[in-house]
Scaffold this motif. Sequence first.
Motif, mmCIF file in Angstrom:
data_model
loop_
_atom_site.group_PDB
_atom_site.id
_atom_site.type_symbol
_atom_site.label_atom_id
_atom_site.label_comp_id
_atom_site.label_asym_id
_atom_site.label_seq_id
_atom_site.Cartn_x
_atom_site.Cartn_y
_atom_site.Cartn_z
ATOM 1 N N SER A 224 -16.365 -4.105 -36.990
ATOM 2 C CA SER A 224 -16.748 -4.029 -35.579
ATOM 3 C C SER A 224 -15.570 -3.585 -34.735
ATOM 4 O O SER A 224 -14.432 -3.499 -35.203
ATOM 5 N N ARG A 225 -15.846 -3.397 -33.473
ATOM 6 C CA ARG A 225 -14.789 -3.207 -32.501
ATOM 7 C C ARG A 225 -14.120 -4.563 -32.265
ATOM 8 O O ARG A 225 -14.632 -5.594 -32.698
ATOM 9 N N LEU A 226 -12.985 -4.550 -31.595
ATOM 10 C CA LEU A 226 -12.274 -5.789 -31.264
ATOM 11 C C LEU A 226 -12.657 -6.225 -29.857
ATOM 12 O O LEU A 226 -12.759 -5.395 -28.950
ATOM 13 N N TYR A 227 -12.828 -7.531 -29.694
ATOM 14 C CA TYR A 227 -13.209 -8.094 -28.400
ATOM 15 C C TYR A 227 -12.221 -9.168 -27.984
ATOM 16 O O TYR A 227 -11.726 -9.926 -28.818
ATOM 17 N N SER A 228 -11.976 -9.264 -26.684
ATOM 18 C CA SER A 228 -11.260 -10.388 -26.116
ATOM 19 C C SER A 228 -12.322 -11.358 -25.606
ATOM 20 O O SER A 228 -13.221 -10.963 -24.850
ATOM 21 N N THR A 229 -12.217 -12.608 -26.044
ATOM 22 C CA THR A 229 -13.229 -13.595 -25.687
ATOM 23 C C THR A 229 -12.563 -14.883 -25.218
ATOM 24 O O THR A 229 -11.479 -15.237 -25.681
ATOM 25 N N PRO A 230 -13.224 -15.584 -24.307
ATOM 26 C CA PRO A 230 -12.643 -16.842 -23.842
ATOM 27 C C PRO A 230 -12.700 -17.894 -24.944
ATOM 28 O O PRO A 230 -13.542 -17.820 -25.848
ATOM 29 N N PRO A 231 -11.802 -18.879 -24.871
ATOM 30 C CA PRO A 231 -11.846 -19.956 -25.868
ATOM 31 C C PRO A 231 -13.151 -20.735 -25.774
ATOM 32 O O PRO A 231 -13.797 -20.775 -24.723
ATOM 33 N N TRP A 232 -13.515 -21.346 -26.880
ATOM 34 C CA TRP A 232 -14.748 -22.116 -26.988
ATOM 35 C C TRP A 232 -14.369 -23.500 -27.485
ATOM 36 O O TRP A 232 -13.534 -23.638 -28.364
ATOM 37 N N GLY A 233 -14.972 -24.513 -26.932
ATOM 38 C CA GLY A 233 -14.645 -25.873 -27.360
ATOM 39 C C GLY A 233 -13.482 -26.415 -26.562
ATOM 40 O O GLY A 233 -13.671 -27.082 -25.559
ATOM 41 N N VAL A 234 -12.263 -26.111 -26.972
ATOM 42 C CA VAL A 234 -11.054 -26.489 -26.245
ATOM 43 C C VAL A 234 -10.709 -25.315 -25.327
ATOM 44 O O VAL A 234 -10.342 -24.235 -25.793
ATOM 45 N N LEU A 235 -10.818 -25.529 -24.015
ATOM 46 C CA LEU A 235 -10.673 -24.422 -23.066
ATOM 47 C C LEU A 235 -9.239 -24.120 -22.672
ATOM 48 O O LEU A 235 -8.940 -23.013 -22.230
ATOM 49 N N GLU A 236 -8.341 -25.070 -22.824
ATOM 50 C CA GLU A 236 -6.936 -24.882 -22.428
ATOM 51 C C GLU A 236 -6.142 -24.254 -23.566
ATOM 52 O O GLU A 236 -5.329 -24.908 -24.215
ATOM 53 N N GLN A 237 -6.406 -22.974 -23.807
ATOM 54 C CA GLN A 237 -5.705 -22.211 -24.833
ATOM 55 C C GLN A 237 -5.892 -20.732 -24.533
ATOM 56 O O GLN A 237 -6.757 -20.368 -23.729
ATOM 57 N N PRO A 238 -5.106 -19.858 -25.162
ATOM 58 C CA PRO A 238 -5.230 -18.416 -24.896
ATOM 59 C C PRO A 238 -6.586 -17.871 -25.334
ATOM 60 O O PRO A 238 -7.274 -18.442 -26.191
ATOM 61 N N SER A 239 -6.958 -16.735 -24.749
ATOM 62 C CA SER A 239 -8.166 -16.023 -25.167
ATOM 63 C C SER A 239 -8.034 -15.594 -26.626
ATOM 64 O O SER A 239 -6.927 -15.470 -27.151
ATOM 65 N N PHE A 240 -9.155 -15.342 -27.240
ATOM 66 C CA PHE A 240 -9.197 -14.920 -28.640
ATOM 67 C C PHE A 240 -9.416 -13.415 -28.750
ATOM 68 O O PHE A 240 -9.998 -12.791 -27.865
ATOM 69 N N VAL A 241 -8.964 -12.864 -29.842
ATOM 70 C CA VAL A 241 -9.396 -11.545 -30.300
ATOM 71 C C VAL A 241 -10.395 -11.834 -31.410
ATOM 72 O O VAL A 241 -10.103 -12.611 -32.330
ATOM 73 N N ASN A 242 -11.596 -11.239 -31.298
ATOM 74 C CA ASN A 242 -12.641 -11.453 -32.296
ATOM 75 C C ASN A 242 -13.157 -10.129 -32.829
ATOM 76 O O ASN A 242 -13.154 -9.117 -32.132
ATOM 77 N N ALA A 243 -13.603 -10.167 -34.063
ATOM 78 C CA ALA A 243 -14.196 -9.017 -34.735
ATOM 79 C C ALA A 243 -15.134 -9.538 -35.816
ATOM 80 O O ALA A 243 -15.218 -10.747 -36.052
ATOM 81 N N ALA A 244 -15.817 -8.619 -36.471
ATOM 82 C CA ALA A 244 -16.654 -8.962 -37.623
ATOM 83 C C ALA A 244 -16.572 -7.820 -38.622
ATOM 84 O O ALA A 244 -16.307 -6.671 -38.246
ATOM 85 N N VAL A 245 -16.767 -8.154 -39.878
ATOM 86 C CA VAL A 245 -16.836 -7.140 -40.932
ATOM 87 C C VAL A 245 -18.037 -7.413 -41.822
ATOM 88 O O VAL A 245 -18.500 -8.548 -41.946
ATOM 89 N N SER A 246 -18.494 -6.345 -42.421
ATOM 90 C CA SER A 246 -19.505 -6.418 -43.463
ATOM 91 C C SER A 246 -18.811 -6.007 -44.751
ATOM 92 O O SER A 246 -18.092 -4.996 -44.775
ATOM 93 N N ILE A 247 -18.994 -6.809 -45.792
ATOM 94 C CA ILE A 247 -18.367 -6.487 -47.071
ATOM 95 C C ILE A 247 -19.417 -6.502 -48.172
ATOM 96 O O ILE A 247 -20.487 -7.098 -48.021
ATOM 97 N N GLU A 248 -19.081 -5.849 -49.251
ATOM 98 C CA GLU A 248 -19.846 -5.930 -50.487
ATOM 99 C C GLU A 248 -18.907 -6.558 -51.506
ATOM 100 O O GLU A 248 -17.775 -6.087 -51.662
ATOM 101 N N THR A 249 -19.356 -7.622 -52.151
ATOM 102 C CA THR A 249 -18.475 -8.365 -53.044
ATOM 103 C C THR A 249 -19.243 -8.970 -54.210
ATOM 104 O O THR A 249 -20.405 -9.357 -54.050
ATOM 105 N N PRO A 250 -18.592 -9.077 -55.363
ATOM 106 C CA PRO A 250 -19.227 -9.784 -56.474
ATOM 107 C C PRO A 250 -19.040 -11.304 -56.358
ATOM 108 O O PRO A 250 -19.628 -12.061 -57.130
ATOM 109 N N LEU A 251 -18.214 -11.751 -55.404
ATOM 110 C CA LEU A 251 -17.931 -13.174 -55.278
ATOM 111 C C LEU A 251 -19.152 -13.946 -54.777
ATOM 112 O O LEU A 251 -19.827 -13.518 -53.832
ATOM 113 N N ALA A 252 -19.402 -15.071 -55.393
ATOM 114 C CA ALA A 252 -20.456 -15.972 -54.936
ATOM 115 C C ALA A 252 -20.008 -16.603 -53.621
ATOM 116 O O ALA A 252 -18.803 -16.628 -53.317
#
Length: 160
Positions: free
Chosen positions: A38-66
Amino acid sequence: MNQAFIGLGSNLGDSRQHILDAIDALARLPGTRVLARSRLYSTPPWGVLEQPSFVNAAVSIETPLAPHELLDALLTIERAAGRVRGGERWGPRTLDLDLLHVAGVTLSDERLTLPHPRMAERAFVLLPLNDLAPDLQVPGVGTVGELLAAVDSSECTLLP
């Protein structure tokens, strides 16, 4: 081979680099290849709000691992990035890797629940996942695109 979707997040140190390094580490897992990132996103913290913003992304993989083997590999990648578990829940971290979904797999045990039990309520998961698979059906909940439309993502921004 299993298709899996992984959420990535970081808010300590060089977060962008932690995410990119983790994607490279995923591609080096035995027999595994990254199908899409995915693209990279800046997102506000979740749960504990007094911390820096996050960088978030996602990937799709193909793997033989269970699913449990993949979870163990994700935890190893986190540790290599300096992640120490056992601290404040939802607190700051160098790297967080969440196994969100494995195609055709529904499970719940003491170590792993698939699909991820809270992904439907978190914009920081749904935004990047929507880049990869807006039509992905989250069993019993809806598609990623439908779920994203139902959450507030107004404080999340696309990073250049």
